[in-house]
Design a protein around this motif. Structure first.
Motif, PDB file in Angstrom:
ATOM      1  N   ALA A  73       0.776  -1.321  -0.021  1.00 45.47           N
ATOM      2  CA  ALA A  73      -0.052   0.051  -0.008  1.00 45.47           C
ATOM      3  C   ALA A  73       0.836   1.461  -0.301  1.00 45.47           C
ATOM      4  N   LEU A  74       1.904   1.206   0.542  1.00 47.98           N
ATOM      5  CA  LEU A  74       2.709   2.421   0.770  1.00 47.98           C
ATOM      6  C   LEU A  74       3.513   2.678  -0.791  1.00 47.98           C
ATOM      7  N   ALA A  75       3.964   1.420  -1.299  1.00 51.46           N
ATOM      8  CA  ALA A  75       4.689   1.482  -2.482  1.00 51.46           C
ATOM      9  C   ALA A  75       3.522   2.093  -3.661  1.00 51.46           C
ATOM     10  N   VAL A  76       2.495   1.476  -3.512  1.00 47.27           N
ATOM     11  CA  VAL A  76       1.276   1.990  -4.516  1.00 47.27           C
ATOM     12  C   VAL A  76       1.198   3.391  -4.354  1.00 47.27           C
ATOM     13  N   ALA A 112      -7.504  -0.187   5.523  1.00 41.07           N
ATOM     14  CA  ALA A 112      -8.297   1.245   5.320  1.00 41.07           C
ATOM     15  C   ALA A 112      -8.687   2.064   6.344  1.00 41.07           C
ATOM     16  N   ARG A 113      -8.467   1.474   7.790  1.00 43.11           N
ATOM     17  CA  ARG A 113      -8.497   1.966   8.935  1.00 43.11           C
ATOM     18  C   ARG A 113      -7.211   2.333   9.407  1.00 43.11           C
ATOM     19  N   ASP A 114      -6.170   2.490   8.757  1.00 45.05           N
ATOM     20  CA  ASP A 114      -4.737   2.630   9.168  1.00 45.05           C
ATOM     21  C   ASP A 114      -4.693   4.211   9.576  1.00 45.05           C
ATOM     22  N   PRO A 115      -3.939   4.511  10.370  1.00 41.27           N
ATOM     23  CA  PRO A 115      -3.803   5.848  10.920  1.00 41.27           C
ATOM     24  C   PRO A 115      -3.261   6.844   9.929  1.00 41.27           C
ATOM     25  N   VAL A 119      -1.321   5.178   3.617  1.00 43.12           N
ATOM     26  CA  VAL A 119      -1.465   3.761   3.915  1.00 43.12           C
ATOM     27  C   VAL A 119      -3.060   3.492   3.454  1.00 43.12           C
ATOM     28  N   ARG A 120      -3.715   4.236   4.010  1.00 44.09           N
ATOM     29  CA  ARG A 120      -5.321   4.141   3.447  1.00 44.09           C
ATOM     30  C   ARG A 120      -5.623   4.545   1.907  1.00 44.09           C
ATOM     31  N   TYR A 125      -6.570   1.713  -3.409  1.00 43.88           N
ATOM     32  CA  TYR A 125      -5.972   1.368  -4.810  1.00 43.88           C
ATOM     33  C   TYR A 125      -5.851  -0.258  -5.266  1.00 43.88           C
ATOM     34  N   ILE A 126      -5.433  -0.965  -4.079  1.00 43.49           N
ATOM     35  CA  ILE A 126      -5.518  -2.546  -4.101  1.00 43.49           C
ATOM     36  C   ILE A 126      -6.769  -2.940  -3.967  1.00 43.49           C
ATOM     37  N   SER A 127      -7.736  -2.283  -3.375  1.00 43.69           N
ATOM     38  CA  SER A 127      -8.982  -2.955  -3.266  1.00 43.69           C
ATOM     39  C   SER A 127      -9.740  -2.575  -4.676  1.00 43.69           C
TER      40      SER A 127
END
Length: 135
Positions: A73-76, A112-115, A119-120, A125-127
């Motif tokens: 997620a961070l990379a995306v 999706a609930r990451d602080p 990341v969210r 995007y992945i979702s």
């Protein structure tokens, strides 16, 4: 066989794309270790070879842990269009496996609930990829 953390970290900076790709696969099981996470993020955004990006993303998605998917997620969120395409391909390789999709979906729900907003955004995007949409 998963090699040791030290050896995999050393290979993460190799000039050989094949060694970097192997390092990505080997380091995936260490995604929660800060040194490994830093190296994995660099491999996900490898500027020299898209095979490294794809194979590292696939290995992390196969792990299916929160730590592993958080790195994707961070990379995306920080990827250019070409890198995002190869990250998506690596994740897709796992999604087409009948066992991989549900685990990725559950973890993305948690992310999706990451602080951290970045990341969210990456998890969104992945979702979207799971729904057949691109970034």
């Amino acid at each position: 066989m998963v090699r040791g953390l030290g050896a995999a970290l050393a290979e993460a900076s190799s000039p050989s794309w094949a060694r970097r790709a192997r390092a990505g696969r080997d380091l995936a099981s260490f995604a929660e270790v800060p040194e490994a996470a830093e190296a994995l993020l660099g491999l996900l955004l490898d500027a020299e070879d898209t095979a490294v990006t794809r194979q590292t993303a696939e290995a992390l998605a196969r792990m299916g842990t929160v730590a592993a998917m958080r790195l994707i997620a961070l990379a995306v969120a920080g990827a250019d269009d070409n890198q995002a395409d190869w990250l998506q391909t690596g994740v897709h390789d796992v999604l087409v496996d009948s066992d991989g999709g549900p685990a990725v979906a559950v973890v993305c729900g948690k992310l999706a609930r990451d602080p951290k907003e970045v990341v969210r955004r990456g998890a969104a995007y992945i979702s979207a990829w799971m729904d057949g949409n691109g970034p």
